[in-house]
Design an enzyme around this catalytic site. Structure first.
Site, short mmCIF file in Angstrom:
data_model
loop_
_atom_site.label_atom_id
_atom_site.label_comp_id
_atom_site.label_asym_id
_atom_site.label_seq_id
_atom_site.Cartn_x
_atom_site.Cartn_y
_atom_site.Cartn_z
N HIS A 266 0.76 -1.09 -0.03
CA HIS A 266 -0.07 0.07 -0.10
C HIS A 266 0.81 1.16 -0.01
O HIS A 266 1.76 1.42 0.77
CB HIS A 266 -0.86 -0.10 1.08
CG HIS A 266 -2.13 0.99 1.20
ND1 HIS A 266 -1.90 2.46 0.97
CD2 HIS A 266 -3.48 0.57 1.19
CE1 HIS A 266 -2.88 2.81 1.12
NE2 HIS A 266 -4.06 1.86 1.17
N ARG A 337 -3.02 1.11 -6.28
CA ARG A 337 -1.82 1.24 -5.45
C ARG A 337 -0.64 0.46 -5.79
O ARG A 337 0.52 1.03 -5.33
CB ARG A 337 -2.37 0.08 -4.12
CG ARG A 337 -3.59 0.72 -3.63
CD ARG A 337 -4.28 -0.15 -2.46
NE ARG A 337 -5.32 0.42 -1.83
CZ ARG A 337 -6.12 0.19 -0.85
NH1 ARG A 337 -5.89 -1.15 -0.46
NH2 ARG A 337 -7.15 0.88 -0.35
#
Ligand SMILES: Cc1cc2nc3c(=O)[nH]c(=O)nc-3n(C[C@H](O)[C@H](O)[C@H](O)COP(=O)(O)OP(=O)(O)OC[C@H]3O[C@@H](n4cnc5c(N)ncnc54)[C@H](O)[C@@H]3O)c2cc1C
Length: 666
Positions: A266, A337
């Site tokens: 992330h 992401r």
């Protein structure tokens, strides 16, 4: 065993409806004769348990926390997707389906993803009816925001606490069934093995984590909802207790493990600050709606910032590089992401990082504060040229949207993010891989189902934000309750499964033997010592950027570390008491096997896709290069004694409704 995905025939938009119309059903009276074990009471397990019990089945739930409401799901911050099109911005079931397939870099099963998009809208209705306080606009309508990889606003949220609110809803539904006696909840229990009788999943062996007692539990089917395996990296945004033991134990009993190397890193996490850390903190992706990501444009400015000689505010707009807006003008800061993470790494590797370790980029809200401040000044009839007032009004808007996240950041970093841009860096966050399941969410073991993050899921090689909660709740509330009935229909006359069967005795003995071995090992190093070492190998060689040489080394190093662990681990305390060292020993033992298979999976996949980035397979601009001709398949591994002997099975991915194209967000 050959893989059969059991995807029904028919057009993509009719498959699920027609499937439901034709499957076997268990009549309400017969459901009372059937027991189901659900391992895990996060969003997937709690929603499944509540729904199955509501339908009339006898459900037994297990979780290692002291309460189902403390599952890792409670940490989810940003939101949950649904194709409601409340914003009228062009969203639809097809668009959510399309975005999810494309976002996953064309490595997921079309039929499952379409079903997910279809039931997404039911989830919101279900949760609203349960009283989940999803955010609303001034007029009272449900609000939406945008997440990466999409051009519409379809994310429903509850401030930065969406997981917590959704879990309270699912937990309340579970509690109603506990009150009715339809769910027997076993908290502080850890499943340590699956019991097969005549090739079917018929129960589990669990340890009571308070007393240490080893217990046998039987059922007609077992549902694994035990979450993801990201803690194989030691440092991650996962809850510290999250582990892969349940999934790994069923793997050893015959459930194939799929796409283990598809792990999400992330982009917006608080950077690592030193060796002392045992956990990383996420700053929700929702922040990318308003925050702009940048690094200094010049190396000397980056150096000056790292040395404390300059502050970010000293740099003019022209001296900043908003690299996502520069490289991906269409999606800007809201690229998926994997793309955002790699771009941050690329800038930091090139020397533009802004913290002491050189591994951080800025997430800046100054422009959003000004934008919102001006808007508020106009709305309220104030002076739109009063700079101090504009900042004050804009700060209030940002606080109302993300206040708890800003507070969390300030507590950890001791800097006010309303004034100084946040520093962020990518971290391990979610695992798209997991137990292989067919369209029915059944693993390769008859009667053993896997839902939520523990299965290899609908996210392909990359998960778009706000889609894990959607998948977990889709599986639990709307998919499994149908598909499990089809499996259980022939079981209505089986009667209670006895826990005195030899298969239970044998599985229990194996569990006890392993516990005794750990307690009597008398090694010299703690479990965490080995876990940290494993995490370092994983991050350095199987992390954000992988190559064949590093992966081959990782495989050898993990196997050697595993051997050392079993010889030299020291587990304090006793077997018959609350003993967290013992719990960790079992979990790390499994991670040491899973980590090796993970690296093996990454080594065999000679392409880059989504969260799997092989340095050998990239374009000149550093974008991931898929190889659809050779790798458009799910890699499902069969256990054969040790990770190095695992056998690969391929489920080809067929794209009939979405054209396979190079993924672009430019
Ligand atoms: C910080 C953070 C923020 C996130 N934000 C979002 C977001 O905004 N939107 C989104 O869509 N996703 C988000 N995610 C991802 C999402 O939260 C998870 O993927 C999802 O909640 C997983 O749910 P689950 O029910 O599958 O598993 P979990 O919630 O992990 O639950 C696992 C359950 O299994 C039990 N268990 C595990 N092993 C055993 C065992 N051996 N025996 C007994 N019980 C066991 C545990 O006790 C627990 O009850 C976020 C993740 C993190 C880390």
């Amino acid at each position: 065993m050959a893989l059969d995905s059991k995807v029904p025939s028919g057009s993509i938009s009719d498959k699920w409806t027609s499937y439901k119309d034709h499957i076997n059903l268990v009549n309400p009276a017969n459901k009372r004769n059937i027991d189901i074990i659900v391992v895990g009471t996060g969003l997937a397990g709690a929603s499944a348990a509540a729904t199955l019990a509501e339908l009339g089945y006898n459900v037994k739930t297990f979780c290692f926390q002291d309460s189902p409401r403390r599952a890792h799901s409670i940490a989810a911050q940003g939101g949950i997707n649904a194709a409601k099109n409340y914003q009228g911005d062009g969203d639809s079931t097809f668009r959510l389906f399309y975005d999810t397939i494309k976002g996953g870099d064309y490595r997921s099963r079309e039929a499952n993803v379409h079903r997910l998009a279809e039931v997404s809208t039911n989830i919101i209705d279900q949760c609203v009816m349960q009283g989940v306080p999803l955010a609303r606009e001034y007029g009272g309508l449900l609000d939406n925001r945008s997440f990466g990889g999409t051009l519409v606003a379809r994310t429903f949220y509850a401030k930065g606490q969406t997981g917590q609110q959704l879990l309270l809803g699912a937990y309340s539904a579970m509690n109603r069934q506990i009150g009715r006696g339809k769910i027997k909840s076993h908290t502080r229990h850890e499943m340590l093995d699956l019991v097969l009788v005549d090739g079917k999943a018929r129960g589990i062996i669990a340890r009571n984590l308070v007393t240490g007692e080893i217990e046998r539990h039987s059922a007609h089917a077992v549902v694994i909802a035990s979450g993801g395996y990201g803690n194989v990296f030691f440092l991650s945004t996962y809850a510290m207790g999250s582990n892969a033991t349940a999934a790994w134990k069923i793997h050893k009993k015959g459930a194939y493990m799929a796409n283990l190397c598809f792990t999400q890193i992330h982009p917006t996490c608080i950077p690592v600050s030193g060796d002392h850390q045992s956990k990383l903190t996420l700053m929700s992706e929702s922040l990318r709606n308003d925050g702009r990501i940048w690094v200094p444009a010049k190396l000397e400015d980056a150096k000056a910032i790292r040395e404390g000689k300059k502050k970010p505010a000293d740099l003019s707009e022209a001296e900043r590089d908003y690299y996502l807006e520069r490289r991906y003008p269409s999606f800007g800061n809201l690229v998926p992401r994997d793309v955002a993470s790699r771009a941050a790494k690329e800038r930091c590797d090139a020397g533009f990082g802004v913290n002491k370790t050189g591994e951080a980029v800025y997430l800046d809200f100054a422009a959003a504060i000004q934008r919102y401040g001006k808007e508020q000044a106009y709305v309220k009839g104030f002076d739109a040229n009063d700079a101090a007032l504009i900042t004050k009004l804009g700060t209030k808007v940002i606080e109302s949207k993300y206040g708890n996240l800003f507070q969390m950041y300030e507590k950890i970093i001791d800097e006010n993010p309303y004034v100084t841009p946040m520093m962020i860096y990518p971290a391990v966050h979610y695992t798209m891989g997991g137990t292989w399941v067919d369209y029915n969410l059944q693993t390769t073991i008859p009667g053993c189902f896997s839902i939520g993050e523990s299965n290899f899921s609908d996210h392909g090689a990359n998960r778009l934000g706000a889609s894990a909660l959607m998948q977990g709740l889709a599986d639990g509330y709307f998919v499994l309750p149908y598909t499990i009935g089809d499996y259980l229909a022939p079981d209505i006359k089986t009667g209670t499964i006895s826990t005195d069967l030899p298969e239970f005795v044998e599985a229990e003995k194996k569990v006890k033997d392993q516990i005794e071995k750990f307690i009597n090992n008398k090694g010299t190093h703690s479990v965490d010592y080995f876990h940290k070492k494993l995490g370092k190998i994983m991050w350095d060689k199987v992390g954000m950027a992988r190559n064949a040489k590093g992966l081959a080394e990782a495989i050898e190093e993990i196997a050697a570390l595993r051997e050392e662990f079993h010889k030299d681990v020291k587990v304090t305390g006793t077997a018959d008491s609350f003993n967290q060292e013992l719990e960790k020993a079992g979990r790390v033992s499994d991670f040491l096997e899973l980590g090796e298979l993970f690296a093996k999976d990454a080594l065999h996949r000679n392409e880059s896709c989504g969260g799997h980035f092989r340095e050998e397979y990239q374009s000149e601009e550093g974008e991931a290069q898929r190889d659809d001709e050779n790798f458009a398949y799910v890699a499902a591994w069969e256990y054969k004694g040790k990770p190095s002997d695992a056998v690969l099975h391929k489920e080809p991915l067929v794209f009939e409704n979405i054209k396979l194209v190079t993924r672009s967000y430019k």
